[in-house]
Write an enzyme that holds these catalytic residues in place. Structure first.
Site, short mmCIF file in Angstrom:
data_model
loop_
_atom_site.label_atom_id
_atom_site.label_comp_id
_atom_site.label_asym_id
_atom_site.label_seq_id
_atom_site.Cartn_x
_atom_site.Cartn_y
_atom_site.Cartn_z
N LYS A 206 0.85 -1.19 0.00
CA LYS A 206 0.00 0.00 0.00
C LYS A 206 0.89 1.23 0.00
O LYS A 206 1.12 1.87 1.03
CB LYS A 206 -0.94 0.00 1.22
CG LYS A 206 -2.12 0.96 1.02
CD LYS A 206 -2.97 0.56 -0.18
CE LYS A 206 -4.09 1.53 -0.45
NZ LYS A 206 -4.82 1.22 -1.67
N SER B 133 -8.16 -0.01 -5.78
CA SER B 133 -8.46 0.30 -4.39
C SER B 133 -9.97 0.54 -4.24
O SER B 133 -10.75 -0.37 -4.45
CB SER B 133 -7.64 1.51 -3.92
OG SER B 133 -7.33 1.41 -2.55
#
Length: 585
Positions: free
Chosen positions: A189, A383
């Site tokens: 991430k 995402s």
């Protein structure tokens, strides 16, 4: 004195009326300029000219200020462009297409959609000619379908592979005295890395290299098929940067001709049987779009296409964002409309608010209980963009779609040192409880508060991955191997079961029609959510346009950083967002 006030009142009334009349006239002038001359006809022996000199978007948007040289210009709607090419294929008045290209402003998946339409156009026996003075990698990818590729003899052609660059702000924050307190799940991430690193982490470099090479391979394969050059040979040309000038491009077979604009148009005249001293009948995209449209399909059945483009935010959002309230309402409208037999969710988003994504996801799940819901991924569906798509019955992605990035993060800046050390501002507080001021940006979080913040991020990540696993019909442990915020290309995502089909928007529509048992095109397209009218856009643009012009003029080259700051400041709660500003060049 009474007479004086009488004249003053009359003068003020006159000024107000004058301003009102002026505003109405201004609206009329802009509306006239924006609408143009509706009486557009297509002459016989015409050629459709596609400049594509404006940014590509899923749906077109007419800026009220564009006609007067202001605003952000007119976006080219991918939906309208595809319809125009499709109509030109069957239009007896259109003999060919002239691609007049330089810097094409669009993602790889969008360009792939256009290429498909152009290749289909050629099946009608019509020609495509391309001309450029200087050609970027993306514009060449699009132009490679042409029968004749003209490049200015003194021009350039960029053919050296794809790259991605990220800006890092840690040193800037250190100098300002701003501490970015980071909370995330997953080593991949990397959306928050610019706030606490000065370079890419190994995991960020790995994922970027992986999906970038996948995109590059897909592009080279398409170009190889169009130019009839072996993919391995194209790879050597690209990796070795063998193209330095126009002569190299011609010698290596990337273009067919070196010539100027007039030579390209002379060639087209020859194809049409027009003398060189005669005028070439070129019709641009804007005029052709305004020409007589195809008759609407009379079918009472509809497939609703919900265009989700931009950052995902809570509330209604705007033209360039996906507001949870507005998009939930749009999907709900499609669900409750008996004429709508299926829904296609067209996603072009890097993500955003986790809460907003979940609100939209909920409406998708409710809708799929009563009618088919198909996801069509465009340039980016990562995402939060993946979150809103993962519940659909079928997920369709382009090979060049950037997707995945199943992860969550939160950023809470501590500006206390900046205020005290740089500005001389101190703060003090009174609270009714030990944690009454949590969260705050004027002091560092305590270890206990940090843990609470991280616990919430962990909870949201668990929810994200659990729902993704349910949608993908796989064990959550297996899903999490492909999560941790890692970004994939469409090809990579398909190999891992994150998407079902590699294909286009049209493929998604065909799947939706088949699932809804609609045969032989027995349906109409209903576009959602409703776009603002011209008047609504005009009124909302005045304040925003003036503000942005002022900020841009004051900040100059620092304006992009200001935009990044705005995005950061608008992040409320946990974020499901892919790495910032992945610009592929």
């Amino acid at each position: 004195m009474r007479q004086f006030f009488k004249y003053v009142l009359a003068t003020l009334t006159g000024l107000v009326l004058f301003a009102l009349v002026g505003f109405v006239l201004l609206v009329g002038l802009i509306a006239a300029a924006a609408s143009g001359d509706d009486d557009v006809t297509v002459a016989r022996n015409s050629v459709l000219e596609l400049k594509l000199d404006k940014p590509l978007a899923e749906r077109g948007f007419k800026d009220p200020f564009a006609a007067f040289g202001g605003g952000n210009g007119t976006l080219i709607g991918l939906d309208e462009l595809k319809v125009a090419i499709r109509r030109a294929k069957d239009d007896d008045g259109i003999r060919g297409i002239f691609l007049n290209l330089e810097l094409v402003q669009g993602g790889m998946a969008s360009l792939e959609e256009i290429r498909r339409e152009l290749l289909d156009f050629k099946k009608a026996g019509k020609f495509i000619v391309s001309y450029t003075d200087a050609q970027s990698e993306k514009s060449y990818y699009l132009a490679s379908v042409a029968d004749k590729l003209y490049l200015n003899p003194q021009g350039t052609l960029e053919f050296n592979g794809l790259s991605s660059e990220t800006m890092y702000y840690k040193n800037l924050f250190d100098k300002l005295g701003v501490q970015a307190q980071i909370f995330r799940v997953g080593s991949f991430k990397s959306a928050v890395e610019p706030f606490f690193r000065t370079s890419m982490s190994d995991s960020a470099r790995l994922q970027t290299s992986s999906f970038l090479n996948s995109l590059n391979d897909a592009m080279l394969a398409d170009v190889a098929a169009a130019r009839k050059i072996a993919p391995a040979r194209l790879k050597v040309i690209s990796d070795s940067m063998l193209v330095h000038n126009a002569d190299d491009a011609k010698r290596l077979g990337l273009v067919t001709d070196l010539g100027y604009y007039d030579q390209a148009t002379d060639y087209i005249k020859g194809k049409l049987g027009v003398e060189k001293d005669e005028k070439l009948s070129l019709i641009n995209l804007s005029d052709y779009t305004r020409a007589a449209d195809d008759e609407d399909n009379a079918s009472g059945n509809r497939i609703a296409v919900v265009y989700a483009e931009g950052d995902i935010v809570t509330g209604k959002g705007g033209n360039e964002s996906i507001g949870s309230t507005r998009f939930a309402e749009a999907i709900r409208k499609a669900r409750l409309d008996d004429k709508v037999k299926a829904v296609v969710l067209r996603v072009n988003s890097p993500g955003g608010s986790s809460l907003a994504s979940d609100i939209i996801y909920r409406e998708v799940m409710l809708t799929k209980k009563v009618k088919p819901v198909i996801a069509s991924m465009s340039d980016v569906a990562a995402s939060g963009g993946y979150f809103i798509a993962m519940g659909c019955d079928t997920i369709v992605a382009h090979p060049t779609t950037i997707t995945g990035s199943i992860g969550v993060f939160g950023v809470l800046p501590n500006v206390g040192p900046f205020l005290s050390d740089k500005l001389g501002i101190t703060t003090d507080r009174v609270s009714t409880g030990k944690f009454s001021d949590f969260p705050t940006i004027t002091r560092a979080l305590t270890p206990f508060e940090q843990q609470q913040f991280q616990n919430e991020i962990n909870r949201i990540y668990a929810d994200f991955t659990t729902k993704a696993a349910q949608g993908r019909h796989m064990p959550v442990e297996r899903l999490r191997r492909f999560a941790s915020g890692r970004v994939w290309s469409g090809v990579e995502a398909k190999q891992r079961g994150l998407v079902d089909v590699l294909g286009s928007m049209d493929d998604a529509l065909r799947i939706a029609a088949r699932r809804a048992k609609l045969k032989n095109g027995d349906y109409r397209i209903q576009k959602l959510p409703r776009q603002k009218s011209f008047a609504e856009n005009l009124l909302s643009s005045f304040d925003e346009e003036a503000r942005l012009r002022l900020v841009k003029s004051e900040m100059g080259p620092l304006f992009p950083m200001y935009q990044q700051y705005k995005k950061l400041s608008e992040m409320k709660g946990a974020q499901a967002r892919m790495p910032f500003e992945v610009e592929i060049q």
